[in-house]
Every structure is written in structure tokens, then in C-alpha cells.
Write an enzyme that holds these catalytic residues in place. Sequence first.
Site, PDB file in Angstrom:
ATOM      1  N   ALA A 188       0.712  -1.405   0.170  1.00  0.00           N
ATOM      2  CA  ALA A 188      -0.051   0.125   0.109  1.00  0.00           C
ATOM      3  C   ALA A 188       0.793   1.291  -0.051  1.00  0.00           C
ATOM      4  O   ALA A 188       0.262   2.119  -0.351  1.00  0.00           O
ATOM      5  CB  ALA A 188      -0.765   0.091   1.095  1.00  0.00           C
ATOM      6  N   LYS A 189       2.162   1.051   0.695  1.00  0.00           N
ATOM      7  CA  LYS A 189       3.090   2.396   0.563  1.00  0.00           C
ATOM      8  C   LYS A 189       2.336   3.711   1.125  1.00  0.00           C
ATOM      9  O   LYS A 189       2.441   4.611   0.776  1.00  0.00           O
ATOM     10  CB  LYS A 189       3.752   2.502  -0.906  1.00  0.00           C
ATOM     11  CG  LYS A 189       4.468   1.244  -1.209  1.00  0.00           C
ATOM     12  CD  LYS A 189       5.052   1.403  -2.290  1.00  0.00           C
ATOM     13  CE  LYS A 189       5.994   0.427  -2.818  1.00  0.00           C
ATOM     14  NZ  LYS A 189       5.577  -0.720  -3.244  1.00  0.00           N
ATOM     15  N   ARG A 190       1.624   3.298   2.270  1.00  0.00           N
ATOM     16  CA  ARG A 190       0.764   4.544   2.820  1.00  0.00           C
ATOM     17  C   ARG A 190       1.863   5.175   3.861  1.00  0.00           C
ATOM     18  O   ARG A 190       3.257   4.822   3.947  1.00  0.00           O
ATOM     19  CB  ARG A 190      -0.335   4.065   3.613  1.00  0.00           C
ATOM     20  CG  ARG A 190      -1.243   3.251   2.761  1.00  0.00           C
ATOM     21  CD  ARG A 190      -2.065   4.139   1.774  1.00  0.00           C
ATOM     22  NE  ARG A 190      -3.333   3.501   1.042  1.00  0.00           N
ATOM     23  CZ  ARG A 190      -3.394   2.856   0.070  1.00  0.00           C
ATOM     24  NH1 ARG A 190      -2.140   2.889  -0.664  1.00  0.00           N
ATOM     25  NH2 ARG A 190      -4.558   2.325  -0.259  1.00  0.00           N
TER      26      ARG A 190
END
Lengths: 253, 253
Positions: free
Chosen positions: A75-77
Site C-alpha cells: 500500500a505504501k501508505r
Amino acid sequence: MDVDIDKIPKHLLRFEYPIFEFNKAIIDATHQYVVAYKPNMAFYEANGLKGWKSLEKTIKYLNKNYPEVFTIADAKRGDIGNTSSMYAKAFLKDLDFDSITVAPYMGKDSVEPFLNFEDKFTILLALTSNEGAFDFQTLSTQDSPLYKKVLETSKTWNYAHRLMYVVGATKAEYFKEIRSIVPNNFLLVPGVGAQGGSLQEVCKYGLNKDIGLLINSSRGIIYASSESDFSEKAAVEAKKLQLEMKQILENHF
Amino acid sequence: MDVDIDKIPKHLLRFEYPIFEFNKAIIDATHQYVVAYKPNMAFYEANGLKGWKSLEKTIKYLNKNYPEVFTIADAKRGDIGNTSSMYAKAFLKDLDFDSITVAPYMGKDSVEPFLNFEDKFTILLALTSNEGAFDFQTLSTQDSPLYKKVLETSKTWNYAHRLMYVVGATKAEYFKEIRSIVPNNFLLVPGVGAQGGSLQEVCKYGLNKDIGLLINSSRGIIYASSESDFSEKAAVEAKKLQLEMKQILENHF
């Protein structure tokens, strides 16, 4: 599992949730060769409500049928604290992934809400596999490049034992130094295969006493065939990579 | 629009999509005072399918009823090229937001898929409003701190005229230097209000000939009341900020 609706076999389109049907077949065919599955959120969000539903069905299917397999929400949040808490809830609690990838740019208070989850892992971007990694990640700061600062600084955060790091296979020459900073954490390694990284090189410098590597292969496996034999061909490719890994491990330990 | 289902007035819970109903009321009450709405993706994803549906309904409502108002998907995405393309499709094409916030850590090829969209804007994190901004963003690289490198480097990318930057109001003393690097781009400025930033200070150094500032106030407006008068109270707070801004602009131009 970067599943593009335009790339999956056409016969699956008659199902209500083609992406889920694709994932289910791939999972059933490959689970004996893999240690983890990593659905890439972008590919689900790009299909709106049906995409989100396919994601829910996929993670439920994994947790129910293969609970021993590690799951990664790619997700690379990363956002201010109260927002990161919401992302953490969405992916680690509600969807019940084992881990999530997180971007470090916003620093400690943007990552800690993920680290607070017991028995879950936060996989921080360190040195990514793409060309753009050289724009900022390898810039020299006072005493070391930025990606090393990310490793060094994040080691001091609360629950740092729940950290893993993304390190691209295309950056194999960096693994030795990275291992000197984070000897014990697992590394999630994309870039073997399609992007040109070498499994041998990565293992040479990246393995630790617990193995410590999650080698990612996405398109090379899931798109091995676009015909009705897609899941058998995916199994063949997964098995190939698994055997290559097994041989390396037998030589190493 | 960081809409937490636990914080909205209880009488809205009887609707099928309480978050959308909340947004709709807030939008109708405040649109004459605002130039942009910024739904924060985390708060929608934290509600799963219903959250995603509420997001869809909200952006459709905005685009249909208030097409002149600028819309920002506060998503802070950023990934390798083919993945960023999927996020760009999801937010700029399918949902049809005018812009999206993006994290710079993965560099040029992670941002360009967003910049490729004509008539859309990419809002890059530069210097964020939270404490963690000091972990990496202000680190000195060879010749300047990382956030300045992000500004300088991103200026050279294709379609850089479609870039805006996030600069936190809590970092007002940095605005002068930031403006010397990016005199013409708009800055999205969170951190006024709840986080303690000063509107006067931000405007003193941040205004340019096009105004050039999108001042964000979230919780201070949407949670002004948790009773049935929530939208009227939100309008009061929005108007207050708008008048403050108006006075500053009258003195400035």
C-alpha cells in the site's frame, strides 16, 4: 498480486469478481511454493468498488485456507498520525493483513501507528528497485545516504522489531552495507526477474540466520500464461524460483 | 474531509451512507466559503466497501453540483511506474478528482504517471506539518536539506507546471526560502488551526501573484459541532477563516 483486469485470461471475465477468481486459482496452484502473497492495492483501487471487494475476498480466502502464509498489503501508505492510524486499522485490523508497506518520508509519527499493532509487521521503504530511487534515497546526508538514515533512524523507534524493509534486488551491491545496519530484520526484495535483479547476488549479501529475505516475483509468475492454463504455468514459474532459492539455501546453511 | 464515523452526529447513522450524508451537508453549508475540498482516503478505506462507496458518492456530488470547486484526493500515494499509473487512473480518471497528493520518496518515475494527466495536478509532499518532518525532510544533503532537493529536482520533471507542494503551516519560517525555489506553484498548507500554524505567518511569506496558497482546515471546521447543527457550525467556522483570508488578501494586493 498486481492483477490487471486487462491482462487476465478472458474466460474469467464472465465471473462477478474476475480478479478474485484469478487470485484464487493462482493461490491454489502456487501456495506450496510460496511464503507470502502481496496484493498491490493500486490494482484493486483502480477497479473501484469491485476492486475493493475482490481485495476483501482475496485476503479472506488466504486467511481462511492458508493461514500459515504471510500476507502483505502493498500500500505504501504514510501520513500524519491520526491518518496513519486509519490506514493501519483498514489494513492490519479490518482486512487482517499480516503486514503493510509504508513510505518513510513523513517520519516517526507517520509510521508508529502501524508499529503499534502487535503480531503485525510494518515494511518500510528503504532502497527501492526503480530508477527514481536515485533521486532522493541515495542522496548523501551529513554522514550517510538517505536510505541508510531511514534504516538507522527507524531502528530507534518503538516496536522496531516489527519493522521489515523494502530493498530492491536491482540494488544488490548495497545489501552488504544494509545488512550491517539491520542484521536481523527481514527484507522484502522486489525486482528479481522482470526488473533484472539477480537472486544469487541478493542472497549472497542479504541472507541472515533466519534467512531474512522475502523475495518478490509478481508479473513473472502471475502472467506466465494468459490462457486457460494460467494457474498451472504460474505454478511452474513459482516452483522454479522456489527450487532456485532452495538450492541457494542448501549451499548457504 | 477526514470524516471519522465515530465523530459524526449520531442521527446520521440511520442513513445507508452516513459519511456521505455528513459530507453532503458540510459541502452544501460551506461551499460559498471554500476553494477546495480534500477527502482523506484513509478515513474512507477504514470503512471498507461502504467507505469507498461514500467516497465515490462524495466526489460525484461535488463534480455534479459544484464543478468550480477544486478537489484533492489526499492519498499520499507513490510507487513504481506501473503501480503509480494504476493509482493515477483510480483517482484522476475514474473518480475524477482534480488533483492527488503524492509522496516523493521513490523519485521521478513514481510521480510522472500522475503528471501525465492533462488538466490535473499532482501535489507533492515537500515539508509536512507533523513532528516527523524533522526525521528526514530537513536532513542536510550535500548542498541543501532534503525537502529543498525535492522541490528543486521535481521542478525539472516533465509537466512540472502541474505540480503543487504540501508545506505545513507549522513550518512558516521556511516559506520564504520555499517561495524562492518554487515562486509560481500553488502550496497546499495543512496545519492551520488544530496543529497550531499561523495563517498570518503563512500568508506573509507564502502568497504569490496568483495567491498561490490552498489553506487547509479540516477538524476545526467539520467537527465544529457534533450535534444536529453540525453543518451550520461548520459554515460559521469556514466563513471565519474565509474572512480572515479575505482581509489578509485585501491588505496584500
